[in-house]
Design an enzyme around this catalytic site. Structure first.
Site, short mmCIF file in Angstrom:
data_model
loop_
_atom_site.label_atom_id
_atom_site.label_comp_id
_atom_site.label_asym_id
_atom_site.label_seq_id
_atom_site.Cartn_x
_atom_site.Cartn_y
_atom_site.Cartn_z
N ARG A 51 0.80 -1.22 0.00
CA ARG A 51 0.00 0.00 0.00
C ARG A 51 0.83 1.27 0.00
O ARG A 51 0.44 2.29 -0.54
CB ARG A 51 -0.92 0.00 1.20
CG ARG A 51 -2.20 -0.74 0.91
CD ARG A 51 -3.14 -0.67 2.07
NE ARG A 51 -2.53 -1.16 3.30
CZ ARG A 51 -3.20 -1.38 4.41
NH1 ARG A 51 -4.48 -1.11 4.48
NH2 ARG A 51 -2.59 -1.85 5.48
N LYS A 148 0.25 -19.12 4.83
CA LYS A 148 -0.56 -19.56 5.94
C LYS A 148 -0.93 -18.35 6.80
O LYS A 148 -0.18 -17.38 6.75
CB LYS A 148 0.16 -20.64 6.75
CG LYS A 148 1.13 -20.09 7.81
CD LYS A 148 1.60 -21.15 8.75
CE LYS A 148 1.87 -20.54 10.10
NZ LYS A 148 2.52 -21.31 11.08
N ASP A 177 3.47 -24.41 2.66
CA ASP A 177 3.81 -24.79 4.03
C ASP A 177 5.32 -24.98 3.99
O ASP A 177 5.82 -25.97 3.44
CB ASP A 177 3.11 -26.10 4.43
CG ASP A 177 3.42 -26.47 5.87
OD1 ASP A 177 4.55 -26.20 6.33
OD2 ASP A 177 2.55 -27.02 6.55
N HIS A 178 6.05 -24.02 4.56
CA HIS A 178 7.49 -24.02 4.29
C HIS A 178 8.19 -25.26 4.86
O HIS A 178 9.28 -25.60 4.45
CB HIS A 178 8.16 -22.72 4.76
CG HIS A 178 8.26 -22.59 6.23
ND1 HIS A 178 7.25 -22.07 6.99
CD2 HIS A 178 9.25 -22.90 7.09
CE1 HIS A 178 7.61 -22.08 8.25
NE2 HIS A 178 8.82 -22.57 8.34
N LYS A 182 11.74 -28.06 3.33
CA LYS A 182 13.01 -28.34 4.02
C LYS A 182 13.68 -29.56 3.39
O LYS A 182 13.02 -30.54 3.04
CB LYS A 182 12.75 -28.60 5.51
CG LYS A 182 12.43 -27.33 6.29
CD LYS A 182 12.20 -27.65 7.73
CE LYS A 182 11.85 -26.39 8.51
NZ LYS A 182 12.98 -25.47 8.67
N GLU A 216 10.04 -24.61 20.26
CA GLU A 216 10.67 -23.30 20.05
C GLU A 216 11.00 -22.67 21.39
O GLU A 216 10.30 -22.91 22.38
CB GLU A 216 9.71 -22.38 19.29
CG GLU A 216 9.35 -22.88 17.91
CD GLU A 216 8.30 -22.00 17.25
OE1 GLU A 216 8.66 -21.19 16.40
OE2 GLU A 216 7.12 -22.12 17.61
N ASP A 235 -1.94 -22.83 14.69
CA ASP A 235 -0.72 -22.26 14.13
C ASP A 235 0.28 -23.32 13.68
O ASP A 235 1.00 -23.12 12.71
CB ASP A 235 -0.07 -21.34 15.19
CG ASP A 235 1.10 -20.57 14.62
OD1 ASP A 235 0.94 -19.98 13.54
OD2 ASP A 235 2.19 -20.56 15.25
N HIS A 240 1.84 -27.63 9.92
CA HIS A 240 3.20 -28.19 9.86
C HIS A 240 3.28 -29.63 10.41
O HIS A 240 3.82 -30.52 9.77
CB HIS A 240 4.17 -27.33 10.66
CG HIS A 240 4.23 -25.90 10.21
ND1 HIS A 240 4.22 -25.54 8.89
CD2 HIS A 240 4.29 -24.75 10.91
CE1 HIS A 240 4.28 -24.23 8.80
NE2 HIS A 240 4.32 -23.72 10.01
N LYS A 331 5.81 -23.12 22.46
CA LYS A 331 6.69 -21.94 22.53
C LYS A 331 7.36 -21.93 23.90
O LYS A 331 6.83 -22.50 24.86
CB LYS A 331 5.85 -20.68 22.42
CG LYS A 331 5.01 -20.63 21.18
CD LYS A 331 5.69 -19.81 20.14
CE LYS A 331 4.88 -19.76 18.88
NZ LYS A 331 5.71 -19.67 17.70
P1 NAD Z 1 3.23 -7.66 7.66
O1 NAD Z 1 2.11 -7.04 8.43
O2 NAD Z 1 4.61 -7.46 8.12
O3 NAD Z 1 3.15 -7.16 6.15
C1 NAD Z 1 1.96 -7.09 5.45
C2 NAD Z 1 2.21 -6.50 4.07
O4 NAD Z 1 0.96 -6.49 3.38
C3 NAD Z 1 2.73 -5.06 4.06
O5 NAD Z 1 3.63 -4.94 2.99
C4 NAD Z 1 1.47 -4.24 3.75
O6 NAD Z 1 1.74 -3.02 3.08
C5 NAD Z 1 0.75 -5.19 2.82
N1 NAD Z 1 -0.69 -4.94 2.81
C6 NAD Z 1 -1.55 -4.95 3.85
N2 NAD Z 1 -2.81 -4.66 3.42
C7 NAD Z 1 -2.72 -4.47 2.09
C8 NAD Z 1 -3.65 -4.13 1.07
N3 NAD Z 1 -4.94 -3.92 1.35
N4 NAD Z 1 -3.22 -4.01 -0.19
C9 NAD Z 1 -1.91 -4.22 -0.51
N5 NAD Z 1 -0.97 -4.54 0.41
C10 NAD Z 1 -1.38 -4.65 1.68
O7 NAD Z 1 2.85 -9.21 7.56
P2 NAD Z 1 3.87 -10.44 7.35
O8 NAD Z 1 4.38 -10.88 8.66
O9 NAD Z 1 4.84 -10.11 6.27
O10 NAD Z 1 2.88 -11.59 6.87
C11 NAD Z 1 2.34 -11.65 5.56
C12 NAD Z 1 1.57 -12.97 5.40
O11 NAD Z 1 2.45 -14.06 5.59
C13 NAD Z 1 0.46 -13.17 6.42
O12 NAD Z 1 -0.59 -13.89 5.83
C14 NAD Z 1 1.10 -14.02 7.49
O13 NAD Z 1 0.16 -14.80 8.18
C15 NAD Z 1 1.99 -14.90 6.63
N6 NAD Z 1 3.14 -15.47 7.33
C16 NAD Z 1 4.07 -14.63 7.89
C17 NAD Z 1 5.17 -15.20 8.55
C18 NAD Z 1 6.25 -14.33 9.15
O14 NAD Z 1 7.21 -14.91 9.66
N7 NAD Z 1 6.15 -13.03 9.11
C19 NAD Z 1 5.30 -16.60 8.64
C20 NAD Z 1 4.33 -17.41 8.04
C21 NAD Z 1 3.26 -16.83 7.39
#
Ligand code: NAD
Length: 484
Positions: A51, A148, A177-178, A182, A216, A235, A240, A331
């Protein structure tokens, strides 16, 4: 050995959520590493989309910073980072608005592999899918990668599958599913189906039980809002641990091909017995060593969400009847330690007499922190003193055994992203698989909610609630220690 880099076609990969945590920590470093190993063909593009209003230059410096932080040694070479950034672009798009889509369309090439990575919250998946269609960005072989959590329960997962199915065929949807990316998880299949040694013994007749642990040391601080609505069951277990269980328990697929593998995994989930309430233990970590308790971390003094689950389940089929699978995840435990252990039965008769001792063979597949496989075999204790038996490990730590050969190998995100570009869905979850996993998980969670179940407190940096040990002792077994 020279690492084998299998070339991929030129691609455009759009990362929605390209400024987010996952993009910075995992997706961009994975792409950078593949670039360094020559697997990002000239003409390929990585487009960050989010955004925020950023220029391409601003975004490139955000990418460079993320790579320095999370990209390891290779990312300290600024020339390599700059060369990678030449492939990087940025466009401001709000999934729920109209702005930015035309600019995005203009950036993409019509005749290269096209993939969209949904690295945004699940609430906007369906907006993105609609936006892509509405703006004519989807061709027959366009792929989307969905992160996820995939749904919150069966109903929401089904709804999401239906929404995505309006715009994409199942063959275009890559549910990630990362854990499946692995190296060791794939090695699990190689060990099972590439050796004559194990498969004849891989059943209830020879295996006493199987343990799957994902432990963890971190708590949930920083992700409290998400975690409080999810808990360890949603989660970790639903995805996983379930995936690991499937790979351990499934029948040999006819080929190592997406639907053949996923059909067999699905059969395992469908064969799972429902879990009895006394076969499951929930826990919540308490405060310790200056660290806050779970309830403080999520800012909810009455939280009933679990940060730990241990459970016993049975796979009701011919191969596994009567062999329990014990799953445990949590955790703030004493170690970061993920492993699968297959514990074989005692020999039917000990010819050496009781004084020699008796040990069981154990095959242990470690996923974290180091990947490797160990087989414990029983031998005679060296030296005089008669026949005394001891267990020694036949160790195959990948780092030690393969050393420099490991250099070119990829981590889970690298492998999975390249599989998306190749169009190989073997290591991604299919719609029916995800739904079957929720169908098994939902009644467990609904039971807790109906009973107002409160998780047992457990010491931070310990081994989880005592009840988890009691559950094992009732069966005459014990958990494997968490490796420090
Ligand atoms: P985050 O909140 O750090 O980032 C979200 C991103 O989405 C930002 O770049 C934001 O600008 C963008 N965004 C939000 N609303 C938007 C919209 N309406 N239009 C366009 N862009 C938009 O989140 P994250 O931690 O990076 O996680 C992203 C996804 O990955 C989630 O579904 C989360 O569940 C999944 N996930 C994250 C992790 C992790 O380690 N961070 C691990 C597994 C899964």
């Amino acid at each position: 050995m020279v690492s084998r880099i299998i070339p991929v076609e030129t691609f455009d990969l759009v990362v929605f959520g390209g400024t987010g945590d996952l993009a910075k920590r995992k997706i961009l470093p994975a792409l950078f590493k593949r670039f360094c190993f020559g697997q990002v063909p000239d003409g390929s593009k990585v487009v960050g989309a989010a955004r925020g209003k950023l220029s391409t230059l601003d975004y490139r410096s955000l990418v460079a910073q993320a790579l320095r932080e999370y990209g390891g040694e290779m990312a300290q070479d600024s020339e390599k980072v700059s060369a990678f950034c030449e492939h990087v672009d940025y466009v401001a798009v709000d999934a729920r608005g109209e702005g930015g889509w035309t600019e995005l369309a203009d950036m993409l090439s019509p005749d290269v592999v096209r993939a969209f990575y949904f690295s945004v919250g699940p609430g906007v998946y369906s907006d993105l899918a609609q936006g892509l269609q509405r703006h004519g960005l989807v061709a027959d072989d366009t792929r989307i990668v969905v992160e996820k959590p995939f749904g919150h329960d069966l109903e929401t997962a089904q709804a999401l599958n239906r929404e995505l199915a309006q715009f994409f065929n199942e063959s275009q949807i890559y549910r990630i599913d990362h854990y499946l990316g692995k190296e060791t998880v794939q090695n699990l299949m190689a060990v099972r189906f590439g050796n004559m040694l194990f498969e004849p013994l891989w059943n209830a007749q020879y295996i006493d039980h199987i343990q799957i642990t994902v432990a963890e040391t971190v708590g949930v601080a920083g992700r409290g809002g998400y975690y409080e609505k999810s808990g360890a069951m949603r989660d970790m277990v639903q995805n996983h641990l379930m995936q690991l269980l499937c790979l351990i328990a499934m029948e040999p697929p006819a080929q190592f091909e997406p639907d053949a593998v996923r059909d067999e995994k699905l059969k395992v989930i469908r064969a799972l017995d429902s879990v009895q309430p006394h076969h499951i233990v929930r826990g919540q970590y308490t405060a310790a060593d200056g660290e806050m308790s779970y309830r403080e971390d999520v800012d909810n003094p009455r939280s009933k969400t679990e940060s730990f689950v241990a459970l016993k389940c049975l796979v009701n089929n011919w191969r596994w009847a009567g062999t329990p699978f014990y799953l445990r995840t949590g955790k703030r435990l004493s170690a970061r330690d993920s492993e699968i252990t297959v514990v074989f039965k005692d020999t039917p008769h000990s010819i050496f007499g009781p004084e020699a001792g008796q040990h069981r063979n154990e095959l242990s597949i470690q996923l974290q922190p180091n990947e490797g496989i160990t087989l414990n075999v029983t031998i005679k204790e060296p030296g005089p003193g008669g026949m005394r038996l001891i267990n020694v490990p036949l160790d195959m730590s990948f780092a030690e055994a393969l050393g420099p050969k490991l250099e070119g190998t990829s981590d889970a995100y690298e492998r999975l992203i390249m599989d998306v570009i190749r169009g190989n869905q073997t290591l991604f979850m299919r719609d029916d698989e995800v739904e079957a996993a929720w169908a098994w998980t939902d009644p467990i969670i609904q039971g807790w909610e109906a009973r107002g179940d409160v998780p047992k407190p457990y010491d931070a940096f310990g081994n989880g609630p005592d009840d988890a040990d009691v559950m094992m002792r009732r069966d005459g077994r014990e958990w494997r220690g968490l490796d420090k």
